[in-house]
Design a protein around this motif. Structure first.
Motif, PDB file in Angstrom:
ATOM      1  N   SER A 131       0.798  -1.221   0.000  1.00 42.61           N
ATOM      2  CA  SER A 131       0.000   0.000   0.000  1.00 42.61           C
ATOM      3  C   SER A 131       0.831   1.270   0.000  1.00 42.61           C
ATOM      4  O   SER A 131       0.321   2.340  -0.304  1.00 42.61           O
ATOM      5  CB  SER A 131      -0.918   0.017   1.236  1.00 42.61           C
ATOM      6  OG  SER A 131      -0.155  -0.049   2.426  1.00 42.61           O
ATOM      7  N   SER A 132       2.123   1.189   0.342  1.00 38.70           N
ATOM      8  CA  SER A 132       2.920   2.401   0.440  1.00 38.70           C
ATOM      9  C   SER A 132       4.352   2.127   0.009  1.00 38.70           C
ATOM     10  O   SER A 132       4.774   0.983  -0.149  1.00 38.70           O
ATOM     11  CB  SER A 132       2.911   2.943   1.877  1.00 38.70           C
ATOM     12  OG  SER A 132       3.465   1.993   2.771  1.00 38.70           O
ATOM     13  N   ASP A 133       5.106   3.224  -0.194  1.00 42.31           N
ATOM     14  CA  ASP A 133       6.511   3.102  -0.546  1.00 42.31           C
ATOM     15  C   ASP A 133       7.292   2.563   0.650  1.00 42.31           C
ATOM     16  O   ASP A 133       6.840   2.614   1.795  1.00 42.31           O
ATOM     17  CB  ASP A 133       7.073   4.464  -0.942  1.00 42.31           C
ATOM     18  CG  ASP A 133       6.412   5.017  -2.189  1.00 42.31           C
ATOM     19  OD1 ASP A 133       5.662   4.267  -2.848  1.00 42.31           O
ATOM     20  OD2 ASP A 133       6.633   6.201  -2.482  1.00 42.31           O
ATOM     21  N   TYR A 134       8.484   2.053   0.351  1.00 42.10           N
ATOM     22  CA  TYR A 134       9.388   1.574   1.392  1.00 42.10           C
ATOM     23  C   TYR A 134      10.567   2.536   1.470  1.00 42.10           C
ATOM     24  O   TYR A 134      11.121   2.949   0.444  1.00 42.10           O
ATOM     25  CB  TYR A 134       9.881   0.167   1.064  1.00 42.10           C
ATOM     26  CG  TYR A 134      10.927  -0.346   2.034  1.00 42.10           C
ATOM     27  CD1 TYR A 134      10.554  -1.028   3.184  1.00 42.10           C
ATOM     28  CD2 TYR A 134      12.285  -0.146   1.789  1.00 42.10           C
ATOM     29  CE1 TYR A 134      11.513  -1.504   4.078  1.00 42.10           C
ATOM     30  CE2 TYR A 134      13.244  -0.605   2.671  1.00 42.10           C
ATOM     31  CZ  TYR A 134      12.854  -1.289   3.813  1.00 42.10           C
ATOM     32  OH  TYR A 134      13.803  -1.736   4.685  1.00 42.10           O
ATOM     33  N   LEU A 135      10.933   2.915   2.684  1.00 44.93           N
ATOM     34  CA  LEU A 135      12.032   3.861   2.890  1.00 44.93           C
ATOM     35  C   LEU A 135      12.944   3.361   3.998  1.00 44.93           C
ATOM     36  O   LEU A 135      12.465   2.900   5.041  1.00 44.93           O
ATOM     37  CB  LEU A 135      11.484   5.242   3.265  1.00 44.93           C
ATOM     38  CG  LEU A 135      12.499   6.283   3.759  1.00 44.93           C
ATOM     39  CD1 LEU A 135      13.451   6.685   2.630  1.00 44.93           C
ATOM     40  CD2 LEU A 135      11.786   7.505   4.319  1.00 44.93           C
ATOM     41  N   ALA A 136      14.247   3.449   3.778  1.00 44.90           N
ATOM     42  CA  ALA A 136      15.229   3.144   4.818  1.00 44.90           C
ATOM     43  C   ALA A 136      16.410   4.084   4.642  1.00 44.90           C
ATOM     44  O   ALA A 136      16.777   4.446   3.516  1.00 44.90           O
ATOM     45  CB  ALA A 136      15.684   1.690   4.742  1.00 44.90           C
ATOM     46  N   GLU A 137      17.009   4.505   5.765  1.00 44.02           N
ATOM     47  CA  GLU A 137      18.154   5.401   5.733  1.00 44.02           C
ATOM     48  C   GLU A 137      19.213   4.918   6.716  1.00 44.02           C
ATOM     49  O   GLU A 137      18.892   4.440   7.808  1.00 44.02           O
ATOM     50  CB  GLU A 137      17.755   6.830   6.106  1.00 44.02           C
ATOM     51  CG  GLU A 137      16.772   7.473   5.157  1.00 44.02           C
ATOM     52  CD  GLU A 137      16.445   8.903   5.556  1.00 44.02           C
ATOM     53  OE1 GLU A 137      17.308   9.790   5.344  1.00 44.02           O
ATOM     54  OE2 GLU A 137      15.357   9.121   6.107  1.00 44.02           O
ATOM     55  N   THR A 138      20.474   5.059   6.321  1.00 44.05           N
ATOM     56  CA  THR A 138      21.587   4.699   7.197  1.00 44.05           C
ATOM     57  C   THR A 138      22.681   5.755   7.078  1.00 44.05           C
ATOM     58  O   THR A 138      22.946   6.260   5.986  1.00 44.05           O
ATOM     59  CB  THR A 138      22.169   3.319   6.824  1.00 44.05           C
ATOM     60  OG1 THR A 138      21.164   2.324   6.935  1.00 44.05           O
ATOM     61  CG2 THR A 138      23.312   2.943   7.755  1.00 44.05           C
ATOM     62  N   TYR A 139      23.295   6.071   8.218  1.00 46.74           N
ATOM     63  CA  TYR A 139      24.442   6.974   8.258  1.00 46.74           C
ATOM     64  C   TYR A 139      25.688   6.180   8.633  1.00 46.74           C
ATOM     65  O   TYR A 139      25.654   5.351   9.541  1.00 46.74           O
ATOM     66  CB  TYR A 139      24.222   8.091   9.281  1.00 46.74           C
ATOM     67  CG  TYR A 139      23.159   9.087   8.885  1.00 46.74           C
ATOM     68  CD1 TYR A 139      23.490  10.276   8.230  1.00 46.74           C
ATOM     69  CD2 TYR A 139      21.818   8.839   9.154  1.00 46.74           C
ATOM     70  CE1 TYR A 139      22.511  11.191   7.865  1.00 46.74           C
ATOM     71  CE2 TYR A 139      20.837   9.750   8.793  1.00 46.74           C
ATOM     72  CZ  TYR A 139      21.190  10.920   8.148  1.00 46.74           C
ATOM     73  OH  TYR A 139      20.210  11.813   7.780  1.00 46.74           O
ATOM     74  N   PHE A 140      26.807   6.462   7.923  1.00 45.00           N
ATOM     75  CA  PHE A 140      28.081   5.803   8.173  1.00 45.00           C
ATOM     76  C   PHE A 140      29.123   6.865   8.510  1.00 45.00           C
ATOM     77  O   PHE A 140      29.137   7.941   7.901  1.00 45.00           O
ATOM     78  CB  PHE A 140      28.569   5.049   6.929  1.00 45.00           C
ATOM     79  CG  PHE A 140      27.617   4.009   6.412  1.00 45.00           C
ATOM     80  CD1 PHE A 140      27.748   2.681   6.785  1.00 45.00           C
ATOM     81  CD2 PHE A 140      26.593   4.346   5.537  1.00 45.00           C
ATOM     82  CE1 PHE A 140      26.889   1.714   6.294  1.00 45.00           C
ATOM     83  CE2 PHE A 140      25.721   3.389   5.047  1.00 45.00           C
ATOM     84  CZ  PHE A 140      25.869   2.068   5.431  1.00 45.00           C
ATOM     85  N   SER A 141      30.022   6.562   9.446  1.00 48.14           N
ATOM     86  CA  SER A 141      31.123   7.480   9.714  1.00 48.14           C
ATOM     87  C   SER A 141      32.012   7.556   8.477  1.00 48.14           C
ATOM     88  O   SER A 141      32.262   6.544   7.817  1.00 48.14           O
ATOM     89  CB  SER A 141      31.935   7.015  10.926  1.00 48.14           C
ATOM     90  OG  SER A 141      32.618   5.821  10.638  1.00 48.14           O
ATOM     91  N   ARG A 142      32.472   8.764   8.171  1.00 53.70           N
ATOM     92  CA  ARG A 142      33.273   8.940   6.973  1.00 53.70           C
ATOM     93  C   ARG A 142      34.710   8.452   7.181  1.00 53.70           C
ATOM     94  O   ARG A 142      35.392   8.071   6.223  1.00 53.70           O
ATOM     95  CB  ARG A 142      33.278  10.411   6.551  1.00 53.70           C
ATOM     96  CG  ARG A 142      33.230  10.611   5.051  1.00 53.70           C
ATOM     97  CD  ARG A 142      33.210  12.070   4.677  1.00 53.70           C
ATOM     98  NE  ARG A 142      31.975  12.744   5.060  1.00 53.70           N
ATOM     99  CZ  ARG A 142      31.765  14.050   4.901  1.00 53.70           C
ATOM    100  NH1 ARG A 142      32.711  14.800   4.383  1.00 53.70           N
ATOM    101  NH2 ARG A 142      30.618  14.579   5.273  1.00 53.70           N
ATOM    102  N   SER A 143      35.171   8.454   8.422  1.00 54.96           N
ATOM    103  CA  SER A 143      36.558   8.072   8.696  1.00 54.96           C
ATOM    104  C   SER A 143      36.754   6.564   8.680  1.00 54.96           C
ATOM    105  O   SER A 143      37.762   6.064   8.181  1.00 54.96           O
ATOM    106  CB  SER A 143      36.995   8.633  10.050  1.00 54.96           C
ATOM    107  OG  SER A 143      36.145   8.157  11.089  1.00 54.96           O
ATOM    108  N   GLU A 144      35.794   5.804   9.231  1.00 58.27           N
ATOM    109  CA  GLU A 144      35.945   4.354   9.324  1.00 58.27           C
ATOM    110  C   GLU A 144      34.940   3.583   8.486  1.00 58.27           C
ATOM    111  O   GLU A 144      34.995   2.359   8.411  1.00 58.27           O
ATOM    112  CB  GLU A 144      35.803   3.910  10.787  1.00 58.27           C
ATOM    113  CG  GLU A 144      36.880   4.456  11.696  1.00 58.27           C
ATOM    114  CD  GLU A 144      36.661   4.025  13.132  1.00 58.27           C
ATOM    115  OE1 GLU A 144      35.486   3.840  13.517  1.00 58.27           O
ATOM    116  OE2 GLU A 144      37.657   3.862  13.841  1.00 58.27           O
TER     117      GLU A 144
END
Length: 253
Positions: free
Chosen positions: A87-100
């Motif tokens: 019935s709806s879109d699927y959304l997921a978000e992830t943040y990663f450290s830029r150094s490691e």
């Protein structure tokens, strides 16, 4: 109050994709890997192939809580016909450290039985745990912890792990977090691919779900993935057998 488990819906299959606490390994990713890539998703049943969704996955430089990060967002939009099932879109978000290149935070909002909810994972390197919080409607939050062992990751982190991990001869055992549950899996590198994507140098990998399949009926135990051999290591596509059919995801050129 007992919360019903959210069923593993079709879009979760798309986002099904380590010796330290990092997922991707220390170092930076090449600049050409930044940007948004689109995919066409088809379901093949016998001789009939039907487009069921489009998917986009982005990888950009941003910040999270004042920390320089890479931010990835996955969006799956069903076609009008397939909205009869989703019935709806699927959304997921992830943040990663830029150094490691280690995951810091994951969120997946959802709606189930008319209630808004979300799955959140906070990767706590100071405690060596992944703190999981599930919220659904007015129910009390459900809190869990999983080991931050570098081999336990959400589906979006998995896809970027597949992109950037160095090829190894030995399979990699891991656990995939889906709907606040952990499932054992094994990643196997199968070498170069010459036929699936003509004109492109590609590498083939196999993700085996060793405890259960991605779907409630037990199907979806083997996910075949392809990535570019170029420095950007774009994910070119994936295929997985589901019951009597097969889901096919291909990069949209």
């Amino acid at each position: 109050m007992c919360r019903k488990n959210r069923k593993l819906k079709f879009p979760l299959l798309l986002l099904a994709i380590l010796a330290s606490t990092t997922v991707l390994g220390a170092g930076s990713v090449p600049a050409e890997s930044l940007g948004t890539v689109s995919y066409d998703v088809h379901y093949k049943l016998g001789a009939i192939t039907t487009k069921v969704a489009t998917a986009t996955i982005s990888w950009e430089k941003e910040s999270w809580n004042g920390v320089p990060t890479y931010h990835s967002k996955a969006v799956v939009q069903p076609t009008p016909v397939f909205r009869l099932f989703i019935s709806s879109d699927y959304l997921a978000e992830t943040y990663f450290s830029r150094s490691e290149l280690a995951p810091l935070y994951f969120v997946n909002p959802f709606k189930y039985s008319g209630k808004e909810g979300k799955y959140e994972y906070v990767f706590r390197a100071d405690k060596n745990v992944i703190e999981s919080t599930t919220v659904q409607g007015d129910d009390p939050p459900e809190n869990k912890t999983f080991p931050l062992d570098g081999r336990t990751m959400d589906l979006l982190s998995l896809l970027h792990f597949v992109r950037f991990v160095e090829i190894e001869d030995e399979p990699i055992d891991m656990h995939i977090l889906m709907a606040a549950k952990s499932y054992a899996a094994r990643l196997v590198f199968q070498g170069e691919e010459d036929e699936k994507f003509p004109g492109q140098d590609a590498e083939r990998l196999l993700l085996q779900m060793t405890e259960r399949g991605l779907m409630e009926n037990g199907s979806g135990k083997e996910i075949h993935l392809w990535r570019s051999s170029e420095d950007d290591h774009r994910l070119l596509g994936l295929e997985v057998a589901l019951s009597s059919g097969r889901m096919i995801c291909r990069i949209h050129e």
